[in-house]
Structures are given as C-alpha cells and as structure tokens.
Design an enzyme around this catalytic site. Structure first.
Site, PDB file in Angstrom:
ATOM      1  N   LYS A  22      15.814   6.851  57.171  1.00  0.00           N
ATOM      2  CA  LYS A  22      16.190   6.516  55.782  1.00  0.00           C
ATOM      3  C   LYS A  22      16.341   7.805  54.976  1.00  0.00           C
ATOM      4  CE  LYS A  22      12.830   5.303  52.791  1.00  0.00           C
ATOM      5  NZ  LYS A  22      12.757   6.165  51.591  1.00  0.00           N
ATOM      6  N   ASN A  23      15.372   8.703  55.105  1.00  0.00           N
ATOM      7  CA  ASN A  23      15.338   9.884  54.238  1.00  0.00           C
ATOM      8  C   ASN A  23      16.305  10.979  54.664  1.00  0.00           C
ATOM      9  OD1 ASN A  23      13.533   8.512  52.708  1.00  0.00           O
ATOM     10  ND2 ASN A  23      11.734   9.681  53.344  1.00  0.00           N
ATOM     11  N   ARG A  92      15.021   5.362  43.377  1.00  0.00           N
ATOM     12  CA  ARG A  92      15.006   6.617  42.633  1.00  0.00           C
ATOM     13  C   ARG A  92      15.738   7.736  43.369  1.00  0.00           C
ATOM     14  NH1 ARG A  92      11.984  10.194  43.602  1.00  0.00           N
ATOM     15  NH2 ARG A  92      11.822  10.817  41.443  1.00  0.00           N
ATOM     16  N   CYS A 116       7.236   5.743  40.024  1.00  0.00           N
ATOM     17  CA  CYS A 116       7.101   4.581  40.900  1.00  0.00           C
ATOM     18  C   CYS A 116       5.600   4.419  41.144  1.00  0.00           C
ATOM     19  CB  CYS A 116       7.873   4.788  42.196  1.00  0.00           C
ATOM     20  SG  CYS A 116       7.110   6.005  43.258  1.00  0.00           S
ATOM     21  N   ARG A 121       6.850  11.145  39.686  1.00  0.00           N
ATOM     22  CA  ARG A 121       8.091  11.497  40.375  1.00  0.00           C
ATOM     23  C   ARG A 121       9.097  12.226  39.460  1.00  0.00           C
ATOM     24  NH1 ARG A 121       8.337   8.289  44.933  1.00  0.00           N
ATOM     25  NH2 ARG A 121       9.548   9.960  45.869  1.00  0.00           N
ATOM     26  N   ASP A 304       3.927  10.509  53.932  1.00  0.00           N
ATOM     27  CA  ASP A 304       4.458   9.160  54.195  1.00  0.00           C
ATOM     28  C   ASP A 304       3.728   8.479  55.345  1.00  0.00           C
ATOM     29  OD1 ASP A 304       7.949   9.924  53.438  1.00  0.00           O
ATOM     30  OD2 ASP A 304       6.179   9.623  52.192  1.00  0.00           O
ATOM     31  N   ILE A 326       0.183  15.585  47.927  1.00  0.00           N
ATOM     32  CA  ILE A 326       1.566  15.560  47.455  1.00  0.00           C
ATOM     33  C   ILE A 326       1.737  14.685  46.224  1.00  0.00           C
ATOM     34  CG2 ILE A 326       3.976  15.113  48.080  1.00  0.00           C
ATOM     35  CD1 ILE A 326       2.711  17.341  49.779  1.00  0.00           C
ATOM     36  N   ARG A 396      12.608  -1.860  52.312  1.00  0.00           N
ATOM     37  CA  ARG A 396      13.285  -0.659  51.796  1.00  0.00           C
ATOM     38  C   ARG A 396      13.368   0.404  52.885  1.00  0.00           C
ATOM     39  NH1 ARG A 396      11.296   1.817  46.448  1.00  0.00           N
ATOM     40  NH2 ARG A 396      13.060   3.078  47.108  1.00  0.00           N
TER      41      ARG A 396
HETATM   42  C1  EPZ Z   1      10.864  12.720  49.380  1.00  0.00           C
HETATM   43  O1  EPZ Z   1      10.633  12.330  48.044  1.00  0.00           O
HETATM   44  C2  EPZ Z   1      10.856  11.432  50.198  1.00  0.00           C
HETATM   45  N1  EPZ Z   1      11.938  10.552  49.751  1.00  0.00           N
HETATM   46  C3  EPZ Z   1       9.497  10.739  50.046  1.00  0.00           C
HETATM   47  O2  EPZ Z   1       9.511   9.591  50.898  1.00  0.00           O
HETATM   48  C4  EPZ Z   1       8.417  11.694  50.526  1.00  0.00           C
HETATM   49  O3  EPZ Z   1       7.150  11.094  50.326  1.00  0.00           O
HETATM   50  C5  EPZ Z   1       8.502  13.000  49.718  1.00  0.00           C
HETATM   51  O4  EPZ Z   1       9.816  13.575  49.851  1.00  0.00           O
HETATM   52  C6  EPZ Z   1       7.496  14.041  50.197  1.00  0.00           C
HETATM   53  O5  EPZ Z   1       7.705  14.307  51.550  1.00  0.00           O
HETATM   54  C7  EPZ Z   1      13.208  10.804  50.172  1.00  0.00           C
HETATM   55  O6  EPZ Z   1      13.463  11.758  50.888  1.00  0.00           O
HETATM   56  C8  EPZ Z   1      14.259   9.859  49.692  1.00  0.00           C
HETATM   57  P1  EPZ Z   1       9.334  15.734  46.535  1.00  0.00           P
HETATM   58  P2  EPZ Z   1      10.876  13.404  46.853  1.00  0.00           P
HETATM   59  O7  EPZ Z   1      10.358  16.126  45.531  1.00  0.00           O
HETATM   60  O8  EPZ Z   1      11.938  14.348  47.229  1.00  0.00           O
HETATM   61  C9  EPZ Z   1       6.800  17.076  42.753  1.00  0.00           C
HETATM   62  C10 EPZ Z   1       9.219   7.343  51.449  1.00  0.00           C
HETATM   63  O9  EPZ Z   1       8.185   6.675  51.570  1.00  0.00           O
HETATM   64  N2  EPZ Z   1       8.107  17.263  42.087  1.00  0.00           N
HETATM   65  O10 EPZ Z   1       9.306  16.454  47.842  1.00  0.00           O
HETATM   66  O11 EPZ Z   1      11.004  12.640  45.586  1.00  0.00           O
HETATM   67  C11 EPZ Z   1       6.519  15.615  43.094  1.00  0.00           C
HETATM   68  O12 EPZ Z   1       5.932  14.950  41.997  1.00  0.00           O
HETATM   69  C12 EPZ Z   1       9.370   8.291  50.293  1.00  0.00           C
HETATM   70  O13 EPZ Z   1      10.175   7.336  52.271  1.00  0.00           O
HETATM   71  C13 EPZ Z   1       8.140  17.773  40.798  1.00  0.00           C
HETATM   72  O14 EPZ Z   1       7.086  18.042  40.194  1.00  0.00           O
HETATM   73  O15 EPZ Z   1       9.494  14.176  46.834  1.00  0.00           O
HETATM   74  C14 EPZ Z   1       5.580  15.729  44.257  1.00  0.00           C
HETATM   75  O16 EPZ Z   1       4.275  15.968  43.785  1.00  0.00           O
HETATM   76  C15 EPZ Z   1       8.208   8.197  49.325  1.00  0.00           C
HETATM   77  N3  EPZ Z   1       9.343  17.968  40.194  1.00  0.00           N
HETATM   78  C16 EPZ Z   1       6.066  16.983  44.994  1.00  0.00           C
HETATM   79  O17 EPZ Z   1       6.852  17.714  44.031  1.00  0.00           O
HETATM   80  C17 EPZ Z   1      10.529  17.683  40.839  1.00  0.00           C
HETATM   81  O18 EPZ Z   1      11.608  17.900  40.253  1.00  0.00           O
HETATM   82  C18 EPZ Z   1       6.927  16.720  46.216  1.00  0.00           C
HETATM   83  O19 EPZ Z   1       7.892  15.768  45.845  1.00  0.00           O
HETATM   84  C19 EPZ Z   1      10.478  17.152  42.146  1.00  0.00           C
HETATM   85  C20 EPZ Z   1       9.255  16.960  42.755  1.00  0.00           C
END
Ligand code: EPZ
Length: 420
Positions: A22-23, A92, A116, A121, A304, A326, A396
């Site tokens: 998916k990702n 999202r 979420c 996020r 995850d 995370i 999802r």
């Molecule tokens: C991706 O989400 C995945 N989703 C998530 O999978 C996964 O849990 C996550 O990466 C971490 O591995 C997809 O790829 C579609 P991040 P993402 O930006 O990109 C902070 C699932 O279950 N952050 O790597 O949204 C954030 O709050 C989903 O399949 C900011 O502060 O995660 C977090 O603490 C859930 N500002 C950390 O960084 C930003 O602009 C990492 O988030 C972006 C992120």
C-alpha cells in the site's frame, strides 16, 4: 459496517502470498501526474486506500482503468489542481499529489489532511521543503495553496525522517530546475521504490535508501510500466501470526531484505525463521520469549508493526517494554487488548507488557489500520470468540485478510451487517 468473527486457538500452517505494498503504491500512483502518458502498474493491492487515490486521480482529470491488480493511469488530461476535503479526509496520504501537481501544473490546492487516531500527522516538512524549491505557500479555509511557475533545485533537511515528506519532495525535485539535496531523508523501501520508478521515468536521483539524496532536475518524465513491491507490513503481520499460534507458515512474494529488523526481533522471541529467495518460512516457538522493542525509522523496527508485536508479547513468557518513538498516540489498541485479558501498563510512549497464559475472546472495536490487525491477531490466539467491529479500518491496508487466514486454518469469517 462489517465485522470479523474469530474462534481462537487454531495453529496456523500452510502458504500465504503477500500483496503489493500500500505504502509503495500510493506515492507511485501519485507520480503518474508527472507525465502526460499512460503508466501501467501491476501487483497493485485491492484496498480502500488505493480506491481513494484512484478517485482522486480521476477527480484531477486522469483516466484510470483498474483490471484486477493492474492499474493504468493516463495523466495526459490532468488539469484540475484541487484535491478536495471530501476525498482527502478519507485518506491523508492524498497529500502526495501536492508536489506532483505543483511540478506539473504550477499550482495545487490541497485540503489539509488533518490528524488521525495515531497522531496529529502534520505536513510542515512537506511545505517547508516545497518552499525551499521556490514555491509560494499559503493556507486558508483548511486548504494549502502552493504555486511556482517553475520549481528550482534547493537544499532540504528533515528535522526527523518523513516517509511521505521525502516522497513528495522527490517528485517536486525530479522536474525542478537544478540540483536538490535532501538531508535526513527517510530510507524506507517504499521511498526507494518510488525513486526507482522516477528514475525509470527519466529522473536523475541518487542516494535513495540513504539519508542523503541528490536529485538533478530534468525537463520531462516518460510514462512507465512497473510492478509494486511486496508489502513488508502485511508480511510481518503473517510472520507474527505464525509465532503467535505456534504455527508453521510459508510467506511468499516477500523481499526478505525489507524485513531484517522484523526478522531479527522475531527470532529473539524464539521463532525459527528461514528466508530463501522471495519466501520466508516462520515456525512458532513452543514458549514465546519476552523481548523489548523500540520503533524507529527504517531500517529499525517499523512503527506499523508495533501493535501486532504487542499481541505476541501479551502471551509471551515474561516482561516486555514496547516503546513507540514515531507517533504520539499509537497505543489505542492497548485498551481493547486489555479487555481480552492482556496485562499492559502504559507510561508515556512506553508500554510494559506482562505476558499472560492466554487471552480471552471478546467483542472489540478497531480504531486504526494496524490496531485492527492486532485485534484480529489477538482473536486468532484467544480462547473463545472474538468479534472485531469497524473492520473498514482493516480494509484500508490488508487485502482479503480473513480469506488468507482461513486458508491457513483459522476459524474466521466476515459478517456484513445490513446498513441500520
Ligand atoms: C508513512 O506515514 C506511512 N504512510 C505510515 O503508515 C507510517 O506509519 C509512517 O510513514 C512511518 O513509517 C504512508 O506511507 C502512506 P512520517 P507518514 O512523515 O509519511 C512527523 C500505515 O499504517 N512529521 O514518516 O505520514 C510525524 O508526526 C501508515 O500504513 C512531522 O512532524 O509518516 C511523525 O512523528 C500509518 N511533520 C514522524 O514525522 C511532517 O511534515 C514520521 O512521520 C511530516 C511528519
């Protein structure tokens, strides 16, 4: 809303085939916006989130044809620059069209994805990076507006590695004028998969999979035909199921190289794991050893998989400390697991899990994608009947999960509740 009913206590054995990731599929489908030809994607999983991004691409003007696990996207007629709240609120990761739209059309208006269940996020890294490439950003009425006549290469540094942030900015940089350097980039396999696709399209990206990525912008990108990599989180979920039920499961269509952190941790619990080619075989231990785990950016143990691993620790032989680094609210599954008899104490971003001899089946409520997977796993090993409600969360990110578990010997079925 559908429910999943499980009679626990069955030892799972046999072979299961993992679906596409998916990702990886979400950013790769979004990258089709960067070219005005027809891209063909195979091994695309049949998931609610994929349906959402297809709906969004069609809204933007692309022609999308889905035949089984093959998706064809003709982005030549993409002309709409707005991703509306009605679609973005469902998923999202729709934010992944932001940068491709600015690169392709010179502007984008995307509904802010909002938080979420697992956390706020934010998308500040995405916006800061896009500004570094010359875009003008404004926010109003719950939307982000971004525009740039032509993006210019620049230097971007992530405070913490962001998966979709890195992916979004790779797509912006690919067509920018000049060189972009991304520091502290995410190293996840899904980021590498996107970079590989962009390079096949004609981009010039080096360093994907490491914290330092360099992108030399090009004038245009060509359409491609590619296959989506396997889903390492679905694979991990079935690996935990084998360990949890004392089973023996052969998991096909995996990339063992993407599973090293998970395989290492699972082996510490006593599970026997053999990786050969694109197959991993997992035999559950007689006694599950309690181990500590901390979620980290790739190649660390994936966030995850935290909820799924917690189920395994809830029936292990001792004490396990699980630390979530995370996301700020990714223990929602704990209360439901405790209703099934798990002994878990949360303190800040850590959960102390004291293994119990067995869980007991109960009606439980899914809250987010991976929490719902953990409740299904708990039901597989609990005594008696477990009813998982709100399984649309599961749909999802997991393709035909209950069918795959039934083929492995589980007593599991989906009940479609008539709309009340
Ligand atoms: C991706 O989400 C995945 N989703 C998530 O999978 C996964 O849990 C996550 O990466 C971490 O591995 C997809 O790829 C579609 P991040 P993402 O930006 O990109 C902070 C699932 O279950 N952050 O790597 O949204 C954030 O709050 C989903 O399949 C900011 O502060 O995660 C977090 O603490 C859930 N500002 C950390 O960084 C930003 O602009 C990492 O988030 C972006 C992120």
């Amino acid at each position: 809303m559908d429910r999943i009913i499980i009679e626990g206590g069955r030892r799972l054995s046999g072979t299961v085939t993992i679906s596409g990731s998916k990702n990886a599929a979400l950013p790769i489908l979004a990258s089709s916006i960067l070219t005005d030809g027809v891209c063909t994607y195979t091994n695309v999983p049949d998931l609610r989130d994929i349906k959402s991004i297809v709906e969004l691409l069609r809204h933007l003007g692309a022609k999308v044809d889905c035949q089984g696990s093959t998706v064809r996207v003709d982005a030549s007629s993409v002309s709409v620059h707005e991703a509306p709240y009605e679609i973005v609120r469902k998923m999202r990761a729709s934010i992944l069209v932001l940068c491709p739209l600015v690169a392709r059309l010179g502007r984008a208006r995307v509904s802010l994805p909002g938080g979420c269940a697992i956390g706020e996020r934010p998308i500040d890294f995405h916006l800061k990076g896009l500004q570094a490439l010359g875009a003008t950003i404004s926010m109003e009425h719950g939307y982000v507006n971004a525009s740039a006549r032509k993006l210019k290469g620049g230097d971007i540094y992530f405070d913490v590695p962001s998966v979709t942030g890195t992916e979004n900015l790779l797509m912006a940089a690919a067509l920018a004028d000049g060189v972009t350097r991304i520091g502290n980039a995410a190293c996840e396999p899904e980021v590498v998969a996107l970079a590989d696709v962009l390079n096949l399209m004609g981009a010039k990206i080096t360093g994907a999979g490491t914290p330092e990525i360099v992108v030399h912008g090009v004038k245009s990108l060509e359409p491609v035909s590619v296959s989506i990599i396997p889903d390492r989180i679905e694979a991990g979920t079935f690996m935990v199921a084998a360990a949890l039920t004392g089973g023996d499961i052969t998991i096909e269509n995996v990339e063992p190289g993407h599973l090293k952190g998970q395989i290492d941790k699972l082996a510490q619990t006593g599970a026997i794991i053999e990786a050969t080619g694109n197959t991993v075989r997992v035999k559950g231990p007689g006694i599950i050893k309690s181990v500590d785990v901390k979620t980290l950016p790739y190649p660390g143990f994936p966030t995850d998989m935290q909820a799924q691993f917690m189920v395994l620790m809830s029936v292990a032989s001792g004490l396990s400390m699980i630390t979530e680094t995370i996301f700020e609210n990714r223990f929602i599954h704990v209360s439901e697991l405790k209703r099934m008899g798990a002994d878990i104490t949360i303190s800040g971003n850590s959960a102390m899990v004291a293994g119990v001899p067995s869980l007991s089946g109960a009606p439980v409520m899914a809250s987010d994608l991976r929490a719902s997977a953990s409740l299904v796993l708990a039901g597989l090993v609990a005594e008696g009947t477990t009813e998982v409600n709100r399984v649309y969360h599961l749909d999802r990110g997991y393709e035909k999960m209950e069918e795959k578990f039934r083929q492995l010997g589980a007593s599991i079925c989906r009940v479609s509740q008539p709309k009340s």
